[in-house]
Scaffold this motif. Structure first.
Motif: not given
Length: 286
Positions: A6-10, A23-27, A132-136
């Motif tokens: 579970t995580a979130f980053a933007s 934005e990248l989120r997961s469950v 940008l994706l690499d940073s997120v």
């Protein structure tokens, strides 16, 4: 490093063609499942985006959103100075031959190529999106590891508890076996016909062997050591820990089924409680 699922980053990144947002989120999920929503200008990047994420994430249901926000006025039409200069030179050349020639400004704007929309460099824009994706992704993985550290600590506490209970049972087993022997001998002494001493000793040994839990306790200790080793690995260990918890549960069930004493029965129940608590935490681990 243990990672949570579970995580979130933007993040955002300014470009000459507008602002990229990611934005990248997961469950939790048994496998890696990735859903992607992209701006039209970036759809060609989907295979590369999936490959980048799969290289750094092992499990989880992920949602990736990558959008492009145009700057204010950035979508307005612009004059093409080159085409205007060409038309001006042509008008000067023709003015002597057609002195009555008049051109309205609105008609001039309708001439092909005079007005144009700002053009984006597709390759450059895609390169910016990947940066940008690499940073997120860096932030996303770091967030998973921070949460994973908390999960690992919680699981470690349960493993410590399992080890303490197994040690307590091992300590109390001699007294439990002695008590059961005394209880059986007392019952046999009340029989009308006295039993043969040799046969009595043989049956007593067989009965006590059925109650022996040394092997189960040894395996619990082995599982505890393995769990601690796995928790220190720098790879996805969720499935391995889940399998290990099944082994813990098997030993706890056997310990409970062999129990003939309230103390060992209570210990078996406490073991199962700790194992279930550890399993709840492991369900969140990549």
């Amino acid at each position: 490093m243990i990672r949570s699922m579970t995580a979130f980053a933007s993040g955002e990144r300014a470009t000459p063609w507008g602002t990229l947002g990611c934005e990248l989120r997961s469950v939790n999920h048994r496998f890696l499942e990735l859903g992607v929503r992209l701006a039209d200008e970036l759809r060609v990047l989907e295979p590369a985006l999936r490959e980048r994420i799969a290289a750094r994430v092992g499990r989880g249901k992920l949602d990736l959103t990558l959008r492009l926000r145009l700057p204010e006025g950035g979508d307005a039409l612009q004059l093409n100075p080159t085409r205007l200069r060409e038309l001006s030179e042509l008008a000067i050349d023709l003015s002597a031959r057609f002195p009555a020639l008049r051109t309205e400004f609105t008609e001039l704007l309708q001439f092909p190529g005079v007005l144009q929309a700002p053009a984006a460099d597709p390759a450059a824009l895609q390169a910016e999106a990947l940066l940008l994706l690499d940073s997120v992704l860096d932030e996303f993985v770091a967030s998973r590891e921070r949460e994973g550290g908390k999960l690992a600590a919680a699981i470690g506490e349960r493993v410590d508890g399992i080890e303490r209970i197994a040690a307590d049972v091992r300590t109390m087993m001699p007294a439990i076996r002695a008590g059961q022997r005394t209880k059986l001998e007392t019952r046999l002494a009340d029989l009308a016909q006295p039993a043969d001493n040799g046969r009595l000793e043989q049956e007593l040994v067989l009965w006590l062997q059925k109650l022996d839990v040394e092997e189960e306790l040894d395996r619990l200790e082995s599982h505890v050591a393995e769990a601690r080793r796995v928790l220190k690995l720098r790879e996805a260990v969720g499935r391995r820990l889940d399998f290990l918890l099944q082994e813990f549960n098997r030993e706890a069930n056997t310990l409970g089924s062999k129990s003939v004493d309230a103390r060992s029965s209570a210990a078996a129940v406490e073991l199962k409680v700790l194992i279930d608590q550890a399993r709840e935490q492991i369900q969140n681990i990549e």
